[in-house]
Write a protein that holds these residues in place. Structure first.
Motif, mmCIF file in Angstrom:
data_model
loop_
_atom_site.group_PDB
_atom_site.id
_atom_site.type_symbol
_atom_site.label_atom_id
_atom_site.label_comp_id
_atom_site.label_asym_id
_atom_site.label_seq_id
_atom_site.Cartn_x
_atom_site.Cartn_y
_atom_site.Cartn_z
ATOM 1 N N ASN A 52 12.974 85.311 31.156
ATOM 2 C CA ASN A 52 13.574 84.437 32.170
ATOM 3 C C ASN A 52 14.769 83.707 31.568
ATOM 4 O O ASN A 52 14.647 83.062 30.521
ATOM 5 C CB ASN A 52 12.564 83.416 32.680
ATOM 6 C CG ASN A 52 11.376 84.055 33.378
ATOM 7 O OD1 ASN A 52 10.244 83.885 32.950
ATOM 8 N ND2 ASN A 52 11.622 84.799 34.445
ATOM 9 N N THR A 53 15.919 83.791 32.239
ATOM 10 C CA THR A 53 17.100 83.090 31.734
ATOM 11 C C THR A 53 16.991 81.582 31.909
ATOM 12 O O THR A 53 17.673 80.828 31.219
ATOM 13 C CB THR A 53 18.384 83.583 32.430
ATOM 14 O OG1 THR A 53 18.267 83.362 33.849
ATOM 15 C CG2 THR A 53 18.606 85.066 32.162
ATOM 16 N N HIS A 54 16.143 81.151 32.836
ATOM 17 C CA HIS A 54 15.788 79.739 32.994
ATOM 18 C C HIS A 54 14.632 79.673 33.983
ATOM 19 O O HIS A 54 14.222 80.693 34.544
ATOM 20 C CB HIS A 54 16.982 78.886 33.443
ATOM 21 C CG HIS A 54 17.609 79.282 34.735
ATOM 22 N ND1 HIS A 54 18.251 80.490 34.924
ATOM 23 C CD2 HIS A 54 17.709 78.636 35.934
ATOM 24 C CE1 HIS A 54 18.725 80.565 36.160
ATOM 25 N NE2 HIS A 54 18.390 79.458 36.798
ATOM 26 N N GLY A 55 14.104 78.467 34.183
ATOM 27 C CA GLY A 55 12.845 78.343 34.897
ATOM 28 C C GLY A 55 12.919 77.997 36.369
ATOM 29 O O GLY A 55 11.911 77.587 36.941
ATOM 30 N N GLU A 132 18.835 72.869 31.612
ATOM 31 C CA GLU A 132 18.771 72.594 30.181
ATOM 32 C C GLU A 132 18.062 73.694 29.402
ATOM 33 O O GLU A 132 18.206 73.787 28.181
ATOM 34 C CB GLU A 132 18.083 71.254 29.917
ATOM 35 C CG GLU A 132 16.623 71.184 30.308
ATOM 36 C CD GLU A 132 16.002 69.836 29.997
ATOM 37 O OE1 GLU A 132 16.716 68.971 29.441
ATOM 38 O OE2 GLU A 132 14.819 69.651 30.293
ATOM 39 N N ASP A 133 17.299 74.548 30.091
ATOM 40 C CA ASP A 133 16.598 75.643 29.439
ATOM 41 C C ASP A 133 17.334 76.975 29.592
ATOM 42 O O ASP A 133 16.758 78.042 29.365
ATOM 43 C CB ASP A 133 15.179 75.773 29.995
ATOM 44 C CG ASP A 133 15.152 75.988 31.501
ATOM 45 O OD1 ASP A 133 15.966 75.361 32.202
ATOM 46 O OD2 ASP A 133 14.324 76.775 31.984
ATOM 47 N N GLY A 134 18.608 76.933 29.935
ATOM 48 C CA GLY A 134 19.350 78.157 30.179
ATOM 49 C C GLY A 134 19.595 78.973 28.921
ATOM 50 O O GLY A 134 19.958 78.438 27.871
ATOM 51 N N ILE A 135 19.397 80.284 29.028
ATOM 52 C CA ILE A 135 19.754 81.207 27.954
ATOM 53 C C ILE A 135 20.540 82.370 28.556
ATOM 54 O O ILE A 135 20.445 82.660 29.746
ATOM 55 C CB ILE A 135 18.526 81.765 27.207
ATOM 56 C CG1 ILE A 135 17.621 82.588 28.136
ATOM 57 C CG2 ILE A 135 17.744 80.651 26.522
ATOM 58 C CD1 ILE A 135 16.541 83.386 27.419
#
Length: 208
Positions: A52-55, A132-135
């Motif tokens: 997942n690129t983010h949640g 803030e959890d982006g990848i």
């Protein structure tokens, strides 16, 4: 390596399936788990990883279904776990008026981590800003980037959410993504495929 693209859910999120040697990994199964799973079955693919690129809900919506069906490992930034378990943080109760959750992470990803998938090396680049959890996920040998909701072919991720920050997004784009070769194609969380040269010269100037 084969790449299959799906557009899923009401928000038209992009779901990407990479396959090689009868194995598969999925990037952002945001909805329509049964359709995604049927593709795996029809092509005799064993699902190893869900990344997942983010949640946000439109990127994790099919995690539960696919995890139950395949027991694939779920990988994301450690802060994604908070969104996995809290429908208000993943925005499903706010934007969809539905409670969507995900099983917990099997592996937390940090900047510079690598995932070896059937001889392919996937490099993790943390790209906060939209979330803030982006990848982002970079395949150097294929000149491909999966950018989540950081950048799009015609825009950037929104930064008016609870854990969004435009300056963080700007830093992610200018200090990380723009260090990659201009010819890299990127596959965003929404919309069409583009390349970094086009984004840098035609899209980004109107935002920075």
């Amino acid at each position: 390596m084969k790449l299959e693209k799906f557009t899923v859910g009401q928000i038209m999120s992009k779901c990407y399936i990479l396959s090689e040697n009868g194995k598969a990994l999925i990037i952002d199964p945001g909805a329509e788990g049964e359709k995604i799973y049927n593709y795996l079955k029809e092509n005799n693919l064993k699902l190893k990883y869900i990344i997942n690129t983010h949640g946000h809900f439109d990127h994790i919506g099919a995690n539960q279904f696919l995890k139950t069906k395949t027991d694939a490992k779920i990988l994301a930034h450690p802060k994604a776990n908070l969104k996995f378990e809290d429908p208000s943080l993943n925005l499903s109760t706010i934007l969809k008026r539905e409670e969507i959750t995900s099983p917990a992470l099997d592996r937390a990803l940090k900047d510079g981590d690598s995932i070896n998938f059937e001889g392919l090396n996937l490099e993790i680049i943390t790209t906060p800003g939209h979330s803030e959890d982006g990848i982002s996920i970079y395949l150097k040998e294929k000149a491909m980037l999966f950018s989540g909701d950081c950048i799009f072919a015609n825009g950037i991720g929104r930064t008016d959410l609870v854990d969004s920050n435009f300056q963080d997004l700007k830093n992610s784009i200018e200090e990380k993504i723009f260090k990659l070769p201009a010819e890299v194609e990127f596959f965003a969380g929404h919309g069409p495929v583009s390349n970094l040269e086009n984004f840098k010269t035609r899209v980004w100037p109107s935002f920075k």
